[in-house]
Design a protein around this motif. Structure first.
Motif, PDB file in Angstrom:
ATOM      1  N   ASP A 245       0.819  -1.210   0.000  1.00 10.75           N
ATOM      2  CA  ASP A 245       0.000   0.000   0.000  1.00 10.75           C
ATOM      3  C   ASP A 245       0.857   1.266   0.000  1.00 10.75           C
ATOM      4  O   ASP A 245       0.474   2.288  -0.575  1.00 10.75           O
ATOM      5  N   ASN A 246       2.018   1.203   0.651  1.00 11.22           N
ATOM      6  CA  ASN A 246       2.844   2.396   0.832  1.00 11.22           C
ATOM      7  C   ASN A 246       3.512   2.877  -0.449  1.00 11.22           C
ATOM      8  O   ASN A 246       4.089   3.963  -0.475  1.00 11.22           O
ATOM      9  N   LEU A 247       3.454   2.085  -1.503  1.00  8.80           N
ATOM     10  CA  LEU A 247       4.011   2.523  -2.780  1.00  8.80           C
ATOM     11  C   LEU A 247       3.078   3.478  -3.516  1.00  8.80           C
ATOM     12  O   LEU A 247       3.452   4.054  -4.528  1.00  8.80           O
ATOM     13  N   PHE A 248       1.864   3.644  -3.002  1.00  6.49           N
ATOM     14  CA  PHE A 248       0.867   4.482  -3.658  1.00  6.49           C
ATOM     15  C   PHE A 248       0.733   5.818  -2.936  1.00  6.49           C
ATOM     16  O   PHE A 248       0.943   5.911  -1.729  1.00  6.49           O
ATOM     17  N   PRO A 249       0.372   6.879  -3.656  1.00  8.70           N
ATOM     18  CA  PRO A 249       0.353   8.216  -3.060  1.00  8.70           C
ATOM     19  C   PRO A 249      -0.859   8.474  -2.178  1.00  8.70           C
ATOM     20  O   PRO A 249      -1.958   7.981  -2.447  1.00  8.70           O
ATOM     21  N   ASP A 250      -0.629   9.248  -1.124  1.00 11.20           N
ATOM     22  CA  ASP A 250      -1.709   9.832  -0.327  1.00 11.20           C
ATOM     23  C   ASP A 250      -2.749   8.833   0.159  1.00 11.20           C
ATOM     24  O   ASP A 250      -3.947   9.124   0.186  1.00 11.20           O
ATOM     25  N   ASP A 251      -2.309   7.645   0.540  1.00 14.49           N
ATOM     26  CA  ASP A 251      -3.228   6.620   1.061  1.00 14.49           C
ATOM     27  C   ASP A 251      -4.347   6.291   0.089  1.00 14.49           C
ATOM     28  O   ASP A 251      -5.446   5.882   0.498  1.00 14.49           O
ATOM     29  N   MET A 252      -4.084   6.415  -1.197  1.00  9.43           N
ATOM     30  CA  MET A 252      -5.139   6.173  -2.182  1.00  9.43           C
ATOM     31  C   MET A 252      -5.292   4.687  -2.492  1.00  9.43           C
ATOM     32  O   MET A 252      -5.444   4.265  -3.635  1.00  9.43           O
ATOM     33  N   VAL A 253      -5.231   3.891  -1.438  1.00  8.89           N
ATOM     34  CA  VAL A 253      -5.596   2.486  -1.502  1.00  8.89           C
ATOM     35  C   VAL A 253      -6.621   2.188  -0.420  1.00  8.89           C
ATOM     36  O   VAL A 253      -7.086   1.055  -0.314  1.00  8.89           O
ATOM     37  N   CYS A 254      -6.974   3.192   0.352  1.00  2.00           N
ATOM     38  CA  CYS A 254      -7.863   3.006   1.495  1.00  2.00           C
ATOM     39  C   CYS A 254      -9.236   3.587   1.187  1.00  2.00           C
ATOM     40  O   CYS A 254      -9.352   4.656   0.586  1.00  2.00           O
ATOM     41  N   ASN A 255     -10.275   2.889   1.646  1.00  2.00           N
ATOM     42  CA  ASN A 255     -11.632   3.370   1.408  1.00  2.00           C
ATOM     43  C   ASN A 255     -11.902   4.689   2.107  1.00  2.00           C
ATOM     44  O   ASN A 255     -12.704   5.492   1.647  1.00  2.00           O
TER      45      ASN A 255
ATOM     46  N   GLY B  47       9.620  -0.821 -22.758  1.00  2.67           N
ATOM     47  CA  GLY B  47       9.259  -2.227 -22.653  1.00  2.67           C
ATOM     48  C   GLY B  47       8.035  -2.470 -21.792  1.00  2.67           C
ATOM     49  O   GLY B  47       7.554  -1.579 -21.089  1.00  2.67           O
ATOM     50  N   LYS B  48       7.540  -3.694 -21.862  1.00  2.00           N
ATOM     51  CA  LYS B  48       6.378  -4.086 -21.074  1.00  2.00           C
ATOM     52  C   LYS B  48       6.804  -4.416 -19.645  1.00  2.00           C
ATOM     53  O   LYS B  48       7.966  -4.726 -19.383  1.00  2.00           O
ATOM     54  N   PRO B  49       5.877  -4.364 -18.689  1.00  2.00           N
ATOM     55  CA  PRO B  49       6.251  -4.638 -17.293  1.00  2.00           C
ATOM     56  C   PRO B  49       6.699  -6.076 -17.090  1.00  2.00           C
ATOM     57  O   PRO B  49       6.176  -6.998 -17.729  1.00  2.00           O
ATOM     58  N   MET B  50       7.678  -6.258 -16.206  1.00  2.00           N
ATOM     59  CA  MET B  50       8.145  -7.597 -15.860  1.00  2.00           C
ATOM     60  C   MET B  50       7.204  -8.260 -14.860  1.00  2.00           C
ATOM     61  O   MET B  50       7.209  -9.486 -14.709  1.00  2.00           O
ATOM     62  N   ALA B  51       6.401  -7.449 -14.172  1.00  2.00           N
ATOM     63  CA  ALA B  51       5.446  -7.977 -13.195  1.00  2.00           C
ATOM     64  C   ALA B  51       4.406  -6.901 -12.907  1.00  2.00           C
ATOM     65  O   ALA B  51       4.653  -5.705 -13.075  1.00  2.00           O
ATOM     66  N   THR B  52       3.237  -7.348 -12.479  1.00  2.00           N
ATOM     67  CA  THR B  52       2.181  -6.438 -12.055  1.00  2.00           C
ATOM     68  C   THR B  52       1.638  -6.924 -10.720  1.00  2.00           C
ATOM     69  O   THR B  52       1.725  -8.104 -10.387  1.00  2.00           O
ATOM     70  N   ALA B  53       1.074  -6.014  -9.964  1.00  2.00           N
ATOM     71  CA  ALA B  53       0.475  -6.375  -8.678  1.00  2.00           C
ATOM     72  C   ALA B  53      -0.615  -5.370  -8.353  1.00  2.00           C
ATOM     73  O   ALA B  53      -0.586  -4.225  -8.807  1.00  2.00           O
ATOM     74  N   ILE B  54      -1.575  -5.795  -7.570  1.00  2.00           N
ATOM     75  CA  ILE B  54      -2.646  -4.912  -7.140  1.00  2.00           C
ATOM     76  C   ILE B  54      -2.697  -4.920  -5.622  1.00  2.00           C
ATOM     77  O   ILE B  54      -2.526  -5.972  -4.987  1.00  2.00           O
ATOM     78  N   ALA B  55      -2.866  -3.745  -5.039  1.00  2.00           N
ATOM     79  CA  ALA B  55      -2.968  -3.634  -3.579  1.00  2.00           C
ATOM     80  C   ALA B  55      -4.380  -4.026  -3.187  1.00  2.00           C
ATOM     81  O   ALA B  55      -5.268  -3.188  -3.048  1.00  2.00           O
ATOM     82  N   ILE B  56      -4.591  -5.309  -3.015  1.00  2.00           N
ATOM     83  CA  ILE B  56      -5.944  -5.842  -2.905  1.00  2.00           C
ATOM     84  C   ILE B  56      -6.636  -5.448  -1.613  1.00  2.00           C
ATOM     85  O   ILE B  56      -7.864  -5.486  -1.508  1.00  2.00           O
ATOM     86  N   ARG B  57      -5.885  -5.043  -0.593  1.00  2.00           N
ATOM     87  CA  ARG B  57      -6.556  -4.671   0.653  1.00  2.00           C
ATOM     88  C   ARG B  57      -7.479  -3.480   0.466  1.00  2.00           C
ATOM     89  O   ARG B  57      -8.355  -3.220   1.278  1.00  2.00           O
TER      90      ARG B  57
ATOM     91  N   ALA C  75       3.182   3.110  -9.687  1.00  2.00           N
ATOM     92  CA  ALA C  75       1.974   2.812  -8.917  1.00  2.00           C
ATOM     93  C   ALA C  75       0.893   3.817  -9.288  1.00  2.00           C
ATOM     94  O   ALA C  75       1.069   5.021  -9.108  1.00  2.00           O
ATOM     95  N   VAL C  76      -0.207   3.318  -9.818  1.00  2.00           N
ATOM     96  CA  VAL C  76      -1.307   4.177 -10.261  1.00  2.00           C
ATOM     97  C   VAL C  76      -2.575   3.735  -9.544  1.00  2.00           C
ATOM     98  O   VAL C  76      -2.921   2.551  -9.552  1.00  2.00           O
ATOM     99  N   SER C  77      -3.261   4.685  -8.932  1.00  2.00           N
ATOM    100  CA  SER C  77      -4.493   4.381  -8.222  1.00  2.00           C
ATOM    101  C   SER C  77      -5.622   5.212  -8.811  1.00  2.00           C
ATOM    102  O   SER C  77      -5.512   6.435  -8.930  1.00  2.00           O
ATOM    103  N   MET C  78      -6.713   4.545  -9.177  1.00  2.00           N
ATOM    104  CA  MET C  78      -7.871   5.218  -9.766  1.00  2.00           C
ATOM    105  C   MET C  78      -9.102   4.957  -8.905  1.00  2.00           C
ATOM    106  O   MET C  78      -9.344   3.821  -8.482  1.00  2.00           O
ATOM    107  N   ALA C  79      -9.876   5.997  -8.645  1.00  2.00           N
ATOM    108  CA  ALA C  79     -11.112   5.822  -7.904  1.00  2.00           C
ATOM    109  C   ALA C  79     -12.070   4.935  -8.696  1.00  2.00           C
ATOM    110  O   ALA C  79     -12.299   5.158  -9.883  1.00  2.00           O
ATOM    111  N   HIS C  80     -12.618   3.930  -8.037  1.00  2.00           N
ATOM    112  CA  HIS C  80     -13.537   3.005  -8.701  1.00  2.00           C
ATOM    113  C   HIS C  80     -14.797   3.724  -9.192  1.00  2.00           C
ATOM    114  O   HIS C  80     -15.489   3.247 -10.103  1.00  2.00           O
TER     115      HIS C  80
END
Length: 448
Positions: free
Chosen positions: A132-142, A392-402, A166-171
């Motif tokens: 979660d800490n890789l994303f800006p301004d706590d934009m992984v928290c509800n 180039g394309k990403p070597m890996a992807t991940a989502i902050a599922i929490r 790290a890119v976070s978009m509001a659902h």
């Protein structure tokens, strides 16, 4: 001006330091007639969630761009992209406002520096609780205090020269399909006109304009896990060879050929229910909720670049333990899919979700529902692994599922295309049993 804003620690040695903060605004102002973007009823049903995606790019010898060059390319192309995706640079006037004020206030863009190498960091992703800490301004928290911002970006520079974007978009703005289209549009703009990518033409978004929705008529859909304990997350890899074996196992029992996603969803749900049953000492009725993209299912098919939450939800109830057999679950998922074929419009899909929600809320076992409902979202087939900004394309992807919540599963294609990675978020006691399930382990690789 460079700022040292916060220190983020991963494991024993991986140290992240925020080194700059900027606001990226659209290259051109939004026309006056587009300065209010109404959210649909389904957008409002989604509630205050974020879609936080991390894309990891190695430092390739063939790429002559410096870290400063990459940052400049990303910022310039983002500014141009926000001209097309103009609501993304807007703000919600209040947390309950049913529209976006497209005021061009821009997107927050942070840069961070890490002492870790990218490969070292990637190895920690399977059990990293601090993603979660890789994303800006706590934009992984509800409940982020910055949740009137709709998009946030953090570019993480690793010691080896690789980067993690790290890119976070509001659902509220859209679903996984919208998110993938936005990222690839941005990447296409970054590559457009370069010596190696002259043929690239960014695909513009397709907006569906809807009337203003009364927010009081759209109760939030994603509150079933409220009040539960702090969850833990793990990532599991399922190679195609193992998924083929799993499909054969189900086919032998049903004489029907399931998809990779159908069999894997069933296996993961079966295992979560079994873990919860072991912890509680008895089976309790459970529910599996599966969001579905319906752009191609509508009579008037919508393009994949259509912006918004354009989907429906399949509900798979398991009232008895015998209904958790793989063949039973796959059969129920297929049955639910057939019912989606009759959807005639986005409004009908929304009405169906509201009806489903009312059924769940009126369920006599509401307390059980809160603890025994699971959501499995599939991002397989979406172009997250193809996001190429010119290096180039990403070597890996991940989502902050929490950010999605406890009892959630998100499926994504592996970066190399050889399988599916499952991000699983469960209560700690359930996870301890889940990750040691023998049947699950026979089809997956925990470390990859």
């Amino acid at each position: 001006m460079v700022m040292i804003e916060k220190l983020l620690r991963f494991g024993r040695r991986q140290l992240h330091t925020i080194i700059s903060r900027d606001i990226i605004k659209p290259a051109n102002p939004t026309p006056s007639h587009l300065q209010t973007y109404n959210l649909s009823e389904l957008d409002l049903l989604i509630g205050k969630l974020y879609l936080p995606m991390l894309l990891l790019y190695p430092n390739k010898d063939s790429c002559s761009l410096t870290a400063q060059d990459k940052t400049r390319v990303l910022k310039n192309s983002l500014s141009q992209s926000l001209t097309k995706y103009y609501p993304f640079a807007g703000r919600l006037p209040t947390l309950k406002t049913p529209y976006v004020d497209c005021n061009d206030k821009g997107v927050v863009f942070l840069e961070a520096r890490s002492e870790a190498n990218l490969e070292e960091f990637q190895l920690s992703l399977a059990q990293d609780e601090n993603l979660d800490n890789l994303f800006p301004d706590d934009m992984v928290c509800n409940n982020s205090p910055h949740s009137t911002n709709l998009v946030g970006i953090q570019l993480n520079h690793f010691a080896c020269g690789g980067v993690g974007l790290a890119v976070s978009m509001a659902h509220l703005l859209g679903d996984g399909c919208t998110f993938g289209s936005f990222l690839n549009h941005w990447a296409s703009v970054a590559r457009y006109g370069s010596a190696d990518h002259k043929e690239v033409l960014p695909l513009n978004p397709y907006f569906i304009h809807v009337p203003r929705t009364d927010p009081s008529e759209a109760p939030v859909l994603n509150q079933q896990n409220a009040g539960l304990s702090t969850p833990v997350t793990r990532k599991f890899f399922f190679p195609n060879s193992k998924l083929i074996d799993l499909k054969k196992l189900v086919t032998s029992a049903t004489n029907d050929i399931p998809t990779r996603v159908e069999v894997l969803t069933s296996l993961l749900y079966k295992t979560t229910v079994a873990a919860a049953t072991t912890n509680s000492g008895c089976f309790k009725p459970s529910y599996l909720m599966i969001p579905v993209n319906i752009r191609k299912r509508l009579p008037e098919k919508l393009p994949q670049t259509a912006v918004g939450n354009i989907g429906s939800v399949m509900l798979v109830p398991t009232r008895h333990e015998s209904e958790t057999f793989l063949s039973e679950l796959v059969g129920e998922i297929k049955k639910q899919k057939l019912q989606l074929e009759g959807i005639q419009s986005v409004q009908q899909a929304t009405d169906n979700i509201k009806l489903l929600q009312s059924r769940l809320v009126s369920d006599q076992e509401l307390e059980t529902l809160a603890k025994r409902s699971y959501t499995c979202s599939s991002l397989c087939g979406y172009p997250f692994n193809k996001v190429d900004f010119g290096w180039g394309k990403p070597m890996a992807t991940a989502i902050a599922i929490r950010s999605v919540g406890q009892n959630s599963i998100v499926l994504m294609d592996t970066a190399d295309g050889d399988g599916i990675q499952a991000h699983v978020c469960l209560e700690r006691k359930d996870m301890e049993i889940f990750q040691n399930d023998k049947e699950l382990l026979s089809f997956c690789q925990i470390n990859r």
